[in-house]
Scaffold this active site. Structure first.
Site, PDB file in Angstrom:
ATOM      1  CG  ASP A 285      32.772  32.026  38.096  1.00  0.00           C
ATOM      2  OD1 ASP A 285      33.386  32.508  39.067  1.00  0.00           O
ATOM      3  OD2 ASP A 285      33.346  31.766  37.024  1.00  0.00           O
ATOM      4  CE1 TYR A 286      35.040  38.028  42.792  1.00  0.00           C
ATOM      5  CE2 TYR A 286      33.341  39.437  41.905  1.00  0.00           C
ATOM      6  CZ  TYR A 286      34.420  39.250  42.737  1.00  0.00           C
ATOM      7  OH  TYR A 286      34.885  40.283  43.510  1.00  0.00           O
TER       8      TYR A 286
END
Ligand code: BGC
Length: 760
Positions: A285-286
């Site tokens: 994820d980010y």
């Protein structure tokens, strides 16, 4: 004849699998040849996913020098690049100016539609209509692909039982069985039969895993749970997405067994690949890779090596792989094989998407016409109407007649900006239909429509500042005082025969980083509702929300409540369709509405406890509260219709089943009200005695039927021991002989029941 069919299907299977394996051979040869030419830096470059500046971001880091990095072969993919032209430009750099001309993969948060925005996923799940859900994903893919994308960061399948968590809006609610069907429908919708089809997108199931179980409903918070709960109640939707063939998986921000998911080898390799057979690629994820530093796992080189060794293939935004893996290889912290394997998985995804034959996947000016078409908008209108849940309808106040004087009041009545809901990165709110516009269209000149704003969404300035971080969803330009607005609304209400109050949450009061401790309608709007209620006029509450809310005052004092979530581009038209009876609502809740925040987590498929509380009495020393009931306000599966459905008791064709038997469970459902309508018939089971404590009810089937007024239908479910399987204490997938109950009804709280036995 039979022989011929068998032979033909055998031949077909052989040819199909031959076709598949020939394709795989061709892919292997292609990628082997390519990888032989690649330098170590170029291989590591494929593992790097960047977001160029100027894009909407969900973290504080934005990539820099992206163009130079693409030319150097340091980038595998981009996201946050919106529009076919920009994507073409970026792809041009990769395929014309980098040494090996390897195309980039372009991702985006296509979550509930691309330009044509469908209801938020929680709303969509309330349709319990997997064909419709699949169709929304197919349309989203077609539009996204026409706009240059190849990869959707969806479906989000995190089971969530805590409505304080804002991201409950992005999933299918609290139930693993329903969640699995939705997960499958969405993967198939995005990907279709073949990713080479330039109208498809590769799916990315997220957030792997358990992200929805963040403690206290606070986003990004710690998750901790037993393996038995994990396997039975949280993992099935991810597994269903893998079985449906999702091309990629996104790791989650949280820890599992106190190891961050992004660096959790058990999760990303043992479970995902070895146990479930996943063969696509895993993206972080980010900056979730970098965040392992804050989790206390070490410096960037250490955590990057940890993540690669755990089975992470692509690093979103953080550049941990890009900046450390070469040195880690020299130091023996990672192997060449691990880097090669991750690189191969990214290249395979690109190959499957056909990017090596056409890096632009057929984007052309003419394909822009595939976006936001009248047909797609029609599909959005239909999907929105199917997502609405009628929570209350005293004395059949709804549907309203298209006559007389109707007051439309509330800060969400004339707000295009709030119709799309969270995560509509490509959606254009200016294209959306507001409530008042929809009502004017549907009612035409048959009634007089009055309007008053009545209140701000919230008057809490600090709260509003936070909600408005991504745009002014809560209008702060209002010059009038709260009293002035309220007085105007009361006056308008007094002139009307009935009031439609459009109130609730602003779009970004749910979604990522939008946890709320108090999940009520904000005070400014409650004051508005109370003031209108005092006029004695009948009120239809049209409720906007990205999560279950606590609505006790409203449930007691407002005669009709229609939950419309965030309906997307066509929200206003769909709301008017339902309020004025062009469509009879059929949505059913997929997440429990608590009576009070103090009950959370409250969900239907709980264990019985040793001291279960029986409805109605209050003996001491039972599992309950002194001050509030145990029951939620609205249970899982709940939702009314303008008509009534009556159920017979479930009938079984036998009293016991063995390993190879089928149990037929049937009910007669009658539309006993005054409108034609749809009903979702729900089947639950309970294992009365087990080797581990078993839930009081578990959804095992549902069927959506349409019945004309007065019509009856027999609805038949077939159960076998496979439907009764669960993961036991050793995490084996088993059924256990013994007594069972089966329940069939209109929601998890209202069912008829029957018993049967499973024999050895
Ligand atoms: C979210 C993901 C999303 C990603 C890229 C993250 O903050 O958790 O769901 O796909 O950003 O925008």
């Amino acid at each position: 004849m039979l022989k011929r069919t068998v032979l033909l299907s055998f031949l077909f299977a052989v040819t199909a699998s031959y076709g598949q394996s020939a394709r795989n051979n061709a892919m292997d040869q292609y990628i082997n040849a390519l990888m032989q030419k690649m330098t170590l830096e170029e291989k590591i470059g494929q593992l790097n996913l960047l977001i160029p500046g100027g894009s909407p971001t969900t973290g504080s880091v934005v990539s820099s020098n992206v163009e130079a990095k693409i030319k150097q072969g340091n980038v595998g993919g981009l996201f946050g690049v919106i529009g076919a032209d920009k994507i073409r430009q970026a792809q041009d750099i990769a395929v014309k100016q980098s040494r090996l001309k390897i195309p980039l993969i372009f991702g985006s948060d296509v979550i509930h539609g691309h330009k044509t925005t469908f209801p938020i996923p929680l709303g969509l799940s309330c349709s319990w209509d997997t064909a419709l859900i699949r169709r929304t994903a197919t349309i989203a893919a077609r539009e996204g692909a026409a706009d240059g994308l190849s990869w959707a960061f969806s479906p989000m399948v995190d089971i969530a039982r805590d409505p304080r968590w804002g991201r409950i809006a992005e999933g299918a609610g609290e139930d693993a069985f329903l969640g699995s069907q939705v997960a499958r429908a969405m993967v198939l919708g995005y990907q279709g039969n073949d990713l080479r089809n330039p109208s498809s997108l590769m799916a990315c199931v997220k957030h792997f895993a358990l992200y929805g179980a963040a403690e206290a409903g606070r986003d990004y918070n710690t998750v901790d749970m037993s393996r038995v709960r994990m396997y039975n109640e949280y993992l099935p939707p991810y597994k269903a997405a893998v079985e449906a063939g999702t091309g990629s998986v996104m790791s989650s921000f949280n820890t599992i067994d106190q190891i961050p998911a992004t660096g959790n080898k058990w999760l990303l390799t043992d479970l995902l690949r070895k146990e479930w057979g996943f063969n696509g690629f895993v993206v972080s994820d980010y900056t979730s890779l970098n965040e392992m530093g804050s989790h206390g796992m070490g410096d960037l080189a250490t955590i990057s090596a940890l993540a690669l060794n755990a089975g992470l293939d692509m690093d979103m935004v953080g550049e941990g792989f890009l900046t450390t893996l070469k040195k880690s290889l020299q130091e023996g912290k990672v192997t060449q094989q691990a880097i090669d394997q991750a690189c191969r998985r990214i290249l395979e995804a690109k190959y499957k998407l056909g990017l090596f034959s056409d890096p632009y996947r057929g984007i052309s000016a003419s394909r822009a016409a595939e976006i936001l078409t009248p047909e797609n908008r029609m599909a959005a209108r239909e999907a929105a109407a199917h997502s609405f849940v009628l929570l209350k309808n005293e004395n059949q106040l709804l549907p309203l007649k298209k006559s007389g004087t109707i007051a439309v009041i509330g800060p969400l009545a004339d707000s295009k900006r709030n119709m799309l809901g969270t995560w509509s990165v490509s959606g254009d709110w200016q294209q959306s239909v507001s409530v008042i516009e929809g009502i004017r269209t549907v009612v035409g000149n048959k009634a007089t429509i009055l309007y008053a704003k009545g209140a701000n969404i919230s008057d809490d300035r600090n709260f509003v500042r936070r909600v408005n971080m991504l745009g002014m969803e809560v209008d702060t330009t209002e010059k009038r005082s709260a009293d002035e607005m309220l007085n105007e609304a009361v006056q308008v209400a007094q002139e009307a025969d009935v009031v439609i109050a459009a109130v609730g949450e602003a779009a970004d009061m749910s979604g990522e980083s939008a946890s709320r401790a108090m999940i009520n309608i904000p005070e400014s709007q409650q004051n508005l509702l109370k003031a209108i209620a005092k006029t004695g006029k009948k009120i239809v509450l049209v409720l906007f929300n990205g999560r279950p809310l606590t609505l006790n005052w409203e449930a007691q004092n407002i005669p009709a409540i229609l939950d419309v979530w965030f309906g997307g581009t066509e929200a206003g038209n769909a709301i008017a369709d339902v309020v004025f009876g062009n469509y009879n609502p059929s949505g059913k809740l997929t997440a429990t509405f608590p009576y009070s925040v103090g009950q959370i987590p409250v969900y239907y498929n709980h264990l019985n406890t040793g001291r279960p509380f029986a409805v109605g009495d209050w003996p001491k020393f039972k599992s309950d509260y002194l001050d509030i009931p145990n029951e939620p306000l609205y249970p899982f599966g709940y939702g009314l219709s303008y008509t009534n459905f009556t159920y017979s008791k479930p009938a079984l064709d036998r009293t016991s089943i063995g390993a190879n038997d089928k149990l037929r469970v049937s009910v007669n459902v009658t539309n006993s009200g005054n409108y034609d309508g749809e009903e979702t018939v729900q089947l639950y089971t309970r294992q009365m005695v087990g080797s581990i404590a078993r839930p009081v009810k578990e959804l095992k089937g549902f069927q959506k039927i349409w019945l004309r007024k007065g019509e009856s239908r027999e609805v038949v479910f077939t159960l076998s021991v496979n439907d009764l399987k669960f993961y036991n204490k050793d995490l084996h997938w088993v059924y256990e002989p013994g007594e069972f109950k089966v329940f069939v009804g209109t929601d998890s709280g209202h069912t008829g029941e029957a018993g049967f036995t499973v024999t050895k």
